[in-house]
Write a protein that holds these residues in place. Structure first.
Motif, PDB file in Angstrom:
ATOM      1  N   SER A  33       0.954  -1.131   0.165  1.00 28.69           N
ATOM      2  CA  SER A  33      -0.022   0.046   0.167  1.00 28.69           C
ATOM      3  C   SER A  33       0.786   1.260  -0.090  1.00 28.69           C
ATOM      4  O   SER A  33       0.402   2.397  -0.514  1.00 28.69           O
ATOM      5  N   SER A  34       1.989   1.182   0.674  1.00 32.02           N
ATOM      6  CA  SER A  34       2.875   2.616   0.429  1.00 32.02           C
ATOM      7  C   SER A  34       3.471   2.900  -0.841  1.00 32.02           C
ATOM      8  O   SER A  34       3.450   2.043  -1.774  1.00 32.02           O
ATOM      9  N   ALA A  35       3.872   3.993  -0.868  1.00 30.40           N
ATOM     10  CA  ALA A  35       4.478   4.542  -2.365  1.00 30.40           C
ATOM     11  C   ALA A  35       5.962   3.717  -2.598  1.00 30.40           C
ATOM     12  O   ALA A  35       6.512   3.334  -1.496  1.00 30.40           O
ATOM     13  N   TRP A  36       6.348   3.523  -3.801  1.00 30.75           N
ATOM     14  CA  TRP A  36       7.391   2.982  -4.291  1.00 30.75           C
ATOM     15  C   TRP A  36       8.753   3.879  -3.937  1.00 30.75           C
ATOM     16  O   TRP A  36       8.586   5.203  -4.318  1.00 30.75           O
ATOM     17  N   LYS A  37       9.634   3.400  -3.798  1.00 33.57           N
ATOM     18  CA  LYS A  37      11.106   3.799  -3.540  1.00 33.57           C
ATOM     19  C   LYS A  37      11.861   3.373  -4.637  1.00 33.57           C
ATOM     20  O   LYS A  37      11.409   2.573  -5.382  1.00 33.57           O
ATOM     21  N   ASP A  38      13.116   3.840  -4.688  1.00 31.68           N
ATOM     22  CA  ASP A  38      14.094   3.716  -5.857  1.00 31.68           C
ATOM     23  C   ASP A  38      14.344   2.344  -5.780  1.00 31.68           C
ATOM     24  O   ASP A  38      14.513   1.612  -6.726  1.00 31.68           O
ATOM     25  N   VAL A  39      14.557   1.708  -4.486  1.00 34.60           N
ATOM     26  CA  VAL A  39      15.238   0.372  -4.396  1.00 34.60           C
ATOM     27  C   VAL A  39      13.815  -0.762  -5.111  1.00 34.60           C
ATOM     28  O   VAL A  39      14.407  -1.760  -5.486  1.00 34.60           O
ATOM     29  N   GLU A  40      12.803  -0.344  -4.559  1.00 32.00           N
ATOM     30  CA  GLU A  40      11.745  -1.380  -4.876  1.00 32.00           C
ATOM     31  C   GLU A  40      11.535  -1.176  -6.436  1.00 32.00           C
ATOM     32  O   GLU A  40      11.131  -2.324  -7.009  1.00 32.00           O
ATOM     33  N   ILE A  87       1.512   1.126 -12.157  1.00 32.63           N
ATOM     34  CA  ILE A  87       1.384   1.616 -10.871  1.00 32.63           C
ATOM     35  C   ILE A  87       2.538   2.662 -10.471  1.00 32.63           C
ATOM     36  O   ILE A  87       2.372   3.731  -9.908  1.00 32.63           O
ATOM     37  N   TRP A  88       3.893   2.758 -11.186  1.00 36.14           N
ATOM     38  CA  TRP A  88       4.732   3.533 -10.739  1.00 36.14           C
ATOM     39  C   TRP A  88       4.276   4.983 -11.446  1.00 36.14           C
ATOM     40  O   TRP A  88       4.693   5.999 -10.909  1.00 36.14           O
ATOM     41  N   LEU A  89       3.740   4.784 -12.471  1.00 41.44           N
ATOM     42  CA  LEU A  89       3.404   6.189 -13.272  1.00 41.44           C
ATOM     43  C   LEU A  89       1.954   6.810 -12.713  1.00 41.44           C
ATOM     44  O   LEU A  89       1.745   8.035 -13.014  1.00 41.44           O
ATOM     45  N   LEU A  90       1.424   6.043 -11.714  1.00 43.60           N
ATOM     46  CA  LEU A  90       0.276   6.749 -11.167  1.00 43.60           C
ATOM     47  C   LEU A  90       0.454   7.469 -10.209  1.00 43.60           C
ATOM     48  O   LEU A  90       1.006   7.818  -9.437  1.00 43.60           O
TER      49      LEU A  90
END
Length: 90
Positions: A33-40, A87-90
Motif C-alpha cells: 500500500s505504500s509508495a514505491w521507492k527507488d530500491v523497490e 503503478i509507478w506512473l500513477l
C-alpha cells in the motif's frame, strides 16, 4: 521418512526456483500500500529480468513441463512489468 529425504531434489529443482522466489516478491511489491521507492523499482526490474532469463532458458527445452514453466515465467514477467509501470506512473 527416508524416501522423502531421498527425493528432496524434486521439491528443490532449479525449474521451480523462480516460482518460490521471484513471483511472491513481485506480487508483494505490486500489492503493497505504500509508495514505491527507488530500491523497490530496481527490485521489480531485476525480478522481471530474472523471469525473462528463466523463461527463455526453460522454454527452449524439449520437455513439455519445462516449456510450460518457461512460458509461465515469460508471461508473468510481462504482466509484472506492465503492472509495475502502470503503478509507478500513477
Amino acid at each position: 521418512m527416508l524416501n522423502k529425504l531421498k527425493n528432496w531434489d524434486e521439491f528443490i529443482a532449479p525449474l521451480y526456483i523462480p516460482s518460490y522466489t521471484a513471483i511472491p516478491i513481485a506480487c508483494w511489491l505490486l500489492f503493497k500500500s505504500s509508495a514505491w521507492k527507488d530500491v523497490e523499482i530496481v527490485l521489480l526490474i531485476i525480478i522481471t529480468l530474472f523471469l525473462v532469463f528463466a523463461g527463455a532458458v526453460e522454454s527452449s527445452s524439449d520437455e513439455n513441463k519445462h516449456q510450460f514453466f518457461g512460458y509461465l515465467y515469460l508471461s508473468s514477467s510481462v504482466i509484472f512489468a506492465s503492472a509495475g509501470i502502470y503503478i509507478w506512473l500513477l
